[in-house]
Design a protein around this motif. Structure first.
Motif, PDB file in Angstrom:
ATOM      1  N   ALA A  30       0.818  -1.205   0.000  1.00  0.00           N
ATOM      2  CA  ALA A  30       0.000   0.000   0.000  1.00  0.00           C
ATOM      3  C   ALA A  30       0.850   1.252   0.000  1.00  0.00           C
ATOM      4  O   ALA A  30       0.462   2.289  -0.554  1.00  0.00           O
ATOM      5  CB  ALA A  30      -0.938  -0.012   1.208  1.00  0.00           C
ATOM      6  N   ALA A  31       2.022   1.201   0.630  1.00  0.00           N
ATOM      7  CA  ALA A  31       2.902   2.376   0.690  1.00  0.00           C
ATOM      8  C   ALA A  31       3.422   2.778  -0.678  1.00  0.00           C
ATOM      9  O   ALA A  31       3.915   3.901  -0.853  1.00  0.00           O
ATOM     10  CB  ALA A  31       4.076   2.097   1.630  1.00  0.00           C
ATOM     11  N   GLU A  32       3.318   1.875  -1.671  1.00  0.00           N
ATOM     12  CA  GLU A  32       3.810   2.158  -3.019  1.00  0.00           C
ATOM     13  C   GLU A  32       2.685   2.511  -3.987  1.00  0.00           C
ATOM     14  O   GLU A  32       2.889   2.551  -5.196  1.00  0.00           O
ATOM     15  CB  GLU A  32       4.578   0.934  -3.535  1.00  0.00           C
ATOM     16  CG  GLU A  32       5.830   0.658  -2.707  1.00  0.00           C
ATOM     17  CD  GLU A  32       6.384  -0.753  -2.898  1.00  0.00           C
ATOM     18  OE1 GLU A  32       7.611  -0.904  -2.782  1.00  0.00           O
ATOM     19  OE2 GLU A  32       5.587  -1.676  -3.151  1.00  0.00           O
ATOM     20  N   VAL A  33       1.509   2.800  -3.447  1.00  0.00           N
ATOM     21  CA  VAL A  33       0.326   3.099  -4.263  1.00  0.00           C
ATOM     22  C   VAL A  33      -0.192   4.489  -3.926  1.00  0.00           C
ATOM     23  O   VAL A  33      -0.300   4.855  -2.754  1.00  0.00           O
ATOM     24  CB  VAL A  33      -0.789   2.052  -4.029  1.00  0.00           C
ATOM     25  CG1 VAL A  33      -2.066   2.452  -4.765  1.00  0.00           C
ATOM     26  CG2 VAL A  33      -0.328   0.665  -4.467  1.00  0.00           C
ATOM     27  N   LEU A  34      -0.509   5.265  -4.962  1.00  0.00           N
ATOM     28  CA  LEU A  34      -1.184   6.552  -4.822  1.00  0.00           C
ATOM     29  C   LEU A  34      -2.561   6.436  -5.470  1.00  0.00           C
ATOM     30  O   LEU A  34      -2.704   5.800  -6.511  1.00  0.00           O
ATOM     31  CB  LEU A  34      -0.400   7.668  -5.518  1.00  0.00           C
ATOM     32  CG  LEU A  34       1.066   7.856  -5.128  1.00  0.00           C
ATOM     33  CD1 LEU A  34       1.722   8.878  -6.049  1.00  0.00           C
ATOM     34  CD2 LEU A  34       1.187   8.297  -3.682  1.00  0.00           C
ATOM     35  N   ILE A  35      -3.560   7.056  -4.866  1.00  0.00           N
ATOM     36  CA  ILE A  35      -4.899   7.086  -5.466  1.00  0.00           C
ATOM     37  C   ILE A  35      -4.997   8.317  -6.363  1.00  0.00           C
ATOM     38  O   ILE A  35      -4.667   9.431  -5.949  1.00  0.00           O
ATOM     39  CB  ILE A  35      -5.998   7.113  -4.386  1.00  0.00           C
ATOM     40  CG1 ILE A  35      -5.869   5.891  -3.479  1.00  0.00           C
ATOM     41  CG2 ILE A  35      -7.376   7.152  -5.035  1.00  0.00           C
ATOM     42  CD1 ILE A  35      -5.941   4.557  -4.203  1.00  0.00           C
ATOM     43  N   ALA A  36      -5.429   8.103  -7.608  1.00  0.00           N
ATOM     44  CA  ALA A  36      -5.526   9.181  -8.591  1.00  0.00           C
ATOM     45  C   ALA A  36      -6.959   9.282  -9.114  1.00  0.00           C
ATOM     46  O   ALA A  36      -7.768   8.365  -8.948  1.00  0.00           O
ATOM     47  CB  ALA A  36      -4.562   8.931  -9.751  1.00  0.00           C
ATOM     48  N   ALA A  37      -7.245  10.402  -9.764  1.00  0.00           N
ATOM     49  CA  ALA A  37      -8.597  10.683 -10.264  1.00  0.00           C
ATOM     50  C   ALA A  37      -8.770  10.140 -11.670  1.00  0.00           C
ATOM     51  O   ALA A  37      -8.937  10.895 -12.637  1.00  0.00           O
ATOM     52  CB  ALA A  37      -8.869  12.176 -10.228  1.00  0.00           C
ATOM     53  N   GLY A  38      -8.716   8.815 -11.824  1.00  0.00           N
ATOM     54  CA  GLY A  38      -8.914   8.200 -13.123  1.00  0.00           C
ATOM     55  C   GLY A  38      -7.606   7.931 -13.834  1.00  0.00           C
ATOM     56  O   GLY A  38      -6.568   8.534 -13.545  1.00  0.00           O
ATOM     57  N   GLY A  39      -7.657   6.999 -14.796  1.00  0.00           N
ATOM     58  CA  GLY A  39      -6.456   6.594 -15.500  1.00  0.00           C
ATOM     59  C   GLY A  39      -5.817   7.704 -16.310  1.00  0.00           C
ATOM     60  O   GLY A  39      -4.589   7.787 -16.392  1.00  0.00           O
ATOM     61  N   GLN A  40      -6.621   8.571 -16.926  1.00  0.00           N
ATOM     62  CA  GLN A  40      -6.069   9.652 -17.736  1.00  0.00           C
ATOM     63  C   GLN A  40      -5.228  10.589 -16.880  1.00  0.00           C
ATOM     64  O   GLN A  40      -4.133  11.009 -17.273  1.00  0.00           O
ATOM     65  CB  GLN A  40      -7.202  10.414 -18.427  1.00  0.00           C
ATOM     66  CG  GLN A  40      -6.748  11.421 -19.465  1.00  0.00           C
ATOM     67  CD  GLN A  40      -6.321  10.790 -20.778  1.00  0.00           C
ATOM     68  OE1 GLN A  40      -6.243   9.572 -20.908  1.00  0.00           O
ATOM     69  NE2 GLN A  40      -6.024  11.614 -21.755  1.00  0.00           N
ATOM     70  N   SER A  41      -5.727  10.925 -15.703  1.00  0.00           N
ATOM     71  CA  SER A  41      -4.979  11.791 -14.795  1.00  0.00           C
ATOM     72  C   SER A  41      -3.697  11.115 -14.332  1.00  0.00           C
ATOM     73  O   SER A  41      -2.635  11.756 -14.252  1.00  0.00           O
ATOM     74  CB  SER A  41      -5.857  12.144 -13.590  1.00  0.00           C
ATOM     75  OG  SER A  41      -5.136  12.888 -12.633  1.00  0.00           O
ATOM     76  N   ALA A  42      -3.768   9.811 -14.030  1.00  0.00           N
ATOM     77  CA  ALA A  42      -2.580   9.090 -13.585  1.00  0.00           C
ATOM     78  C   ALA A  42      -1.526   9.033 -14.692  1.00  0.00           C
ATOM     79  O   ALA A  42      -0.325   9.194 -14.431  1.00  0.00           O
ATOM     80  CB  ALA A  42      -2.966   7.686 -13.143  1.00  0.00           C
ATOM     81  N   LEU A  43      -1.952   8.802 -15.940  1.00  0.00           N
ATOM     82  CA  LEU A  43      -1.007   8.788 -17.057  1.00  0.00           C
ATOM     83  C   LEU A  43      -0.343  10.152 -17.235  1.00  0.00           C
ATOM     84  O   LEU A  43       0.869  10.234 -17.494  1.00  0.00           O
ATOM     85  CB  LEU A  43      -1.726   8.393 -18.344  1.00  0.00           C
ATOM     86  CG  LEU A  43      -2.078   6.916 -18.521  1.00  0.00           C
ATOM     87  CD1 LEU A  43      -2.938   6.733 -19.762  1.00  0.00           C
ATOM     88  CD2 LEU A  43      -0.821   6.067 -18.620  1.00  0.00           C
ATOM     89  N   ALA A  44      -1.126  11.213 -17.097  1.00  0.00           N
ATOM     90  CA  ALA A  44      -0.562  12.557 -17.228  1.00  0.00           C
ATOM     91  C   ALA A  44       0.506  12.799 -16.169  1.00  0.00           C
ATOM     92  O   ALA A  44       1.580  13.354 -16.460  1.00  0.00           O
ATOM     93  CB  ALA A  44      -1.670  13.600 -17.117  1.00  0.00           C
ATOM     94  N   THR A  45       0.234  12.391 -14.936  1.00  0.00           N
ATOM     95  CA  THR A  45       1.213  12.545 -13.854  1.00  0.00           C
ATOM     96  C   THR A  45       2.478  11.754 -14.158  1.00  0.00           C
ATOM     97  O   THR A  45       3.607  12.261 -13.994  1.00  0.00           O
ATOM     98  CB  THR A  45       0.603  12.077 -12.523  1.00  0.00           C
ATOM     99  OG1 THR A  45      -0.511  12.905 -12.200  1.00  0.00           O
ATOM    100  CG2 THR A  45       1.615  12.138 -11.394  1.00  0.00           C
TER     101      THR A  45
END
Length: 497
Positions: free
Chosen positions: A173-188
């Motif tokens: 869990a320490a290696e996981v961030l919650i993001a606002a959807g896959g598109q936002s995560a890809l942009a990051t």
């Protein structure tokens, strides 16, 4: 679909009836409107909300809806022509372009005109979404203690733990961030891993939304061809050497648009090649929960077999739930995790806590596995219906690979020599797409899926965005009519009897 048209029809009827009431006059009660128009209370509420958004009515809780008073004066139109200079001045010096071509994304997001079947949709039809389960989860989430407070910046620990278990391997869990959807995560991920002007290796063909993200970040997409077993490792190694890239973006499971699954022997090769190049692999695991009933055991995410932090993993709940259920995971190991976290915090602070709480409620409920089983079975039925209809009515359109997951088929249009090639040559995809709309079916042309010159014309057809198998069969018949319009008669094959 029916409810959306009912809302629009009721709003139009109420709009026409407004002249019956003086400014400030009270409209009939919601109950009266339900009885008069024989629609649901939800439809009445949404129609009134639409008129309120247009400034035609005012709704007052507990009192009802009233006709809005007209504005005293009309605001004169402004002069925005100055913006042409401001937006284009010194544009040639920009490292990151200020204009973004979103056409490849909007084609799968825009609703088609009334009466047009949606073969271009990027999300499952509402009948395939767990609407009741999501509503119940959201209601339970809203009652959780602290549900409306500020969440941890990285995301709720329980949700991070759930995603870590879904990834598998030694991911924590320490290696996981919650993001606002896959598109936002890809942009990051793209912003974190490559500076403006750098090359980034991409599958060819690939998801247009990712290509748009890369170009918006000032990156240069470099294509690496995909075959039925996924990306070709020999060409991937060549591309790393030739470009000097330090990032490769891929979809190893049910790749968009081809539906390919990265073969077992290629998985280790891809990781080895990237590691030797000192490069990251962004794994877009966008459709894992849309496996078909005949898919068999799925390979683990690449991140599960990567102890060295080569893989930055993106996984999402959106495709299996709803376009508005934008909850995803961004997982990585090593120093890059802090960079990902910092960019995400600066961009969006955090994912709203009620949505995270609802995600926890949903995936922890008995309804979740039931939904995934039903979705898996229905997607197989729809895929088989579309492939059978295409074989019967459009045998000249090649289907190189029938996927066992995802929500679409990738078709190759006629090429080679002769009239068919000329019909589908330059602008042929656009001509067929336009003919499809005239015939009543919305299509997705293949050109936006290629970061360089495409080897042949293609179409992507979604079988999940329509209401059911009857619409799939009818949509293929309409596509037949569109092909008959574009293809010369001597090269266009008629439907089998």
């Amino acid at each position: 679909m029916h409810q959306r048209s009912s809302v629009g029809e009721l709003a139009e009827q109420l709009r026409q009836d407004l002249d019956r009431y003086p400014p400030g006059g009270k409209l009939p009660s919601s109950r009266a409107l339900v009885e008069r128009f024989r629609v649901s209370p939800v439809t009445v509420s949404r129609a009134l909300a639409q008129l309120a958004a247009e400034g035609l009515v005012i709704t007052r809780p507990g009192a009802g809806a009233f006709r809005a008073r007209p504005r005293a004066t009309e605001t004169p139109a402004g002069d925005t022509s100055w913006q042409e200079v401001a937006l284009s001045a010194d544009g040639t010096l920009d490292l990151v372009p200020r204009t973004v071509d979103a056409s490849g994304v909007t084609v799968s997001l825009a609703a088609p005109p009334p009466g047009v079947l949606e073969f271009n949709g990027g999300y499952p039809h509402p009948s395939l979404q767990p609407e009741r389960a999501m509503a119940a989860a959201l209601a339970r989430a809203g009652r959780r203690p602290g549900a409306w407070g500020r969440p941890p910046l990285e995301g709720l620990p329980e949700l991070r733990e759930w995603f870590a278990r879904e990834i598998g391997g030694s991911m924590t869990a320490a290696e996981v961030l919650i993001a606002a959807g896959g598109q936002s995560a890809l942009a990051t991920a793209l912003r974190a891993l490559a500076p403006p002007g750098a090359p980034v290796l991409v599958e060819s063909p690939t998801y247009p939304g990712m290509l748009a993200l890369a170009r918006a970040a000032g990156l240069r997409p470099v294509p690496v061809p995909v075959d039925p077993d996924g990306v070709r490792p020999d060409l991937l190694a060549d591309a790393f050497r030739a470009s000097g890239a330090r990032v490769f973006v891929c979809q190893p499971l049910f790749q968009n648009p081809t539906g390919a699954v990265l073969a077992a022997d290629r998985r280790t090769e891809v990781l080895r090649i990237a590691r030797e190049a000192g490069a990251f692999v962004i794994e877009d695991d966008f459709v894992r929960r849309l496996a078909h009933a005949d898919a068999g055991p799925l390979p683990r995410p690449l991140a599960a077999d990567d102890p060295d932090g080569v893989v930055v993993h993106v996984g999402s709940l959106t495709k299996a739930t709803s376009p508005s259920f934008r909850v995803s995971a961004l997982a990585a190991r090593g120093p890059v995790l802090e960079r990902l976290r910092a960019i995400q915090v600066v961009d969006s602070f955090f994912v709203p806590r009620p949505l995270q709480e609802a995600a926890l409620e949903l995936v922890g409920s008995p309804a979740w596995p039931r939904h995934l089983r039903a979705l898996s079975a229905e997607l197989k039925v729809r895929r088989d219906t579309m492939t059978a209809a295409l074989a019967r009515h459009l045998p000249e359109l090649a289907l190189p690979h029938v996927p066992h997951g995802g929500y679409h088929l990738w078709l190759r249009l006629p090429d080679g020599t002769g009239d068919a090639a000329r019909a589908f040559g330059s602008g042929g995809e656009s001509a067929l797409t336009a003919a499809g709309l005239r015939a009543g079916v919305a299509l997705t042309p293949g050109r936006p899926y290629f970061s360089a010159e495409p080897p042949a014309p293609h179409l992507r057809l979604s079988f999940a965005a329509v209401a059911g198998t009857a619409e799939i069969t009818e949509g293929v018949r309409r596509l037949r009519a569109a092909c008959d319009e574009v293809l010369p008669a001597k090269t266009s094959r008629r439907p089998l009897p």
